[in-house]
Design an enzyme around this catalytic site. Structure first.
Site, PDB file in Angstrom:
ATOM      1  N   GLY A  70       0.945  -1.278  -0.099  1.00  0.00           N
ATOM      2  CA  GLY A  70       0.077  -0.117   0.043  1.00  0.00           C
ATOM      3  C   GLY A  70       0.906   1.232   0.115  1.00  0.00           C
ATOM      4  CG  ASP A  71       3.337   1.813   2.970  1.00  0.00           C
ATOM      5  OD1 ASP A  71       2.665   2.644   3.617  1.00  0.00           O
ATOM      6  OD2 ASP A  71       3.991   1.036   3.749  1.00  0.00           O
TER       7      ASP A  71
END
Length: 340
Positions: free
Chosen positions: A280-281
């Protein structure tokens, strides 16, 4: 060169070798990582002047974390030094139908006990173009909640664009507490990034009948809640990653976004996972890169999805890919052929 600031906790990650279970392991693989640190590394790889703001002990493990960030080009000038410990998390990587597991050992870490006076936010945000934080940072302690809001206020004083990755973590706080804190912080946010669980647990918006475990995505539900979120909070963009979990080893990966006029769903990648932590980052940082480069929100979304698809093939929290590698994938080269 554009200046990007992120605020959060970098932790020592101890992961079992291969796909061993915790009870099997006689050793751990050591890396460092954490939501906002991961974003800083990605954006440094893309050529930006990135600054990670945190607090770490003065001892050797704290210095090792600082050195790890410096290795990848992240500026560590705004990391305060002090406190007693570096947060730790243990990772057991799942496979097939067995899910991955994370055990936290981060109570009383230096950043969780940091004071506002440890940082000169007006200096930190001087000439900055972008500030990114996540829902993890205010979740780690009451002091960290206050610190996050103080940073957001300073970012807005300096007319800095702000993005958030909602990042709900049930091991850190309850949905009720998350909604109380994060709803207040949304007043400072321009770009809101998350997934279906984050939207529901953090802000109270559920996207229709989506069931990620069965691979069924109801995109109309996302479009509906995006409109509601934009109306309530005034976001410029509302963005969600879309993970279809066929198993712990194989996922479908795409994303959708809304700019107030148009809803857009990206290309989907079917990925075989090497390491999903930081996925997600890497998506958030890819989107940030696209927007900072002046791409329209659709092209920025596609860049973020492609960058994150590549990250899932890389061990560790950090996404160590270049802009050229992402753009090659965007052009359709997903063959994985050896490059000579």
């Amino acid at each position: 060169m554009k200046k990007v600031v992120t605020l959060g906790e970098i932790m020592l990650r101890l992961s079992t070798p291969g796909h061993e279970r915790f009870v099997q392991a006689d050793s751990f693989d050591v890396v460092y990582g954490g939501g906002e640190a991961n974003v800083a590394v990605s954006l440094a790889n893309y050529g930006y002047d990135t600054y990670f703001v945190s607090k770490l002990p003065k001892h050797e493990i704290g210095q090792a974390a600082v050195n790890h960030l410096r290795r990848f080009g992240v500026n560590t000038d705004y990391i305060a030094r002090g406190g007693e410990r570096v947060g730790i998390y243990y990772l057991e990587s799942g496979a097939s139908m067995r899910p991955s597991k994370v055990v936290y050992d981060r109570a009383h870490s230096s950043i969780s006990e940091a004071d506002i006076k440890d940082f000169d936010f007006d200096e930190i945000f001087k000439d900055a173009d972008w500030f990114h934080f996540s829902g993890i940072t205010p979740a780690i302690s009451e002091k960290a909640t206050l610190l996050t809001e103080e940073a957001l206020k300073a970012a807005k004083r300096h007319n800095v664009t702000v993005s958030v990755d909602l990042n709900y973590r049930k091991k850190l706080w309850t949905p009720e507490k998350a909604k109380e804190v994060m709803t207040n912080l949304m007043q400072y946010v321009d770009v809101c990034i998350g997934n279906e669980e984050d939207a529901e647990k953090v802000l109270g918006f559920k996207p229709g009948e989506t069931d990620v475990t069965s691979g069924e995505l109801e995109l109309s539900g996302y479009q509906d809640i995006f409109k509601q979120m934009k109306a309530k909070f005034g976001f410029k963009y509302v963005i969600s990653s879309l993970r279809e979990s066929y198993s712990a080893s194989d996922n479908g990966w795409s994303a959708c976004a809304y700019d107030g006029n148009e809803f857009y769903h990206s290309r989907k990648y079917d990925i075989r996972i090497v390491d999903r932590v930081g996925g997600g980052d890497s998506f958030a940082s890819g989107v940030i890169y696209g927007l900072l480069e002046g791409k329209n929100f659709k092209d920025a979304l596609e860049f973020g999805v492609a960058a994150s698809a590549l990250k899932h093939t890389i061990f560790g929290d950090f996404n160590m890919v270049t802009v050229d590698e992402v753009e090659t994938l965007l052009k359709g080269d997903a063959s994985g052929r050896v490059q000579r």
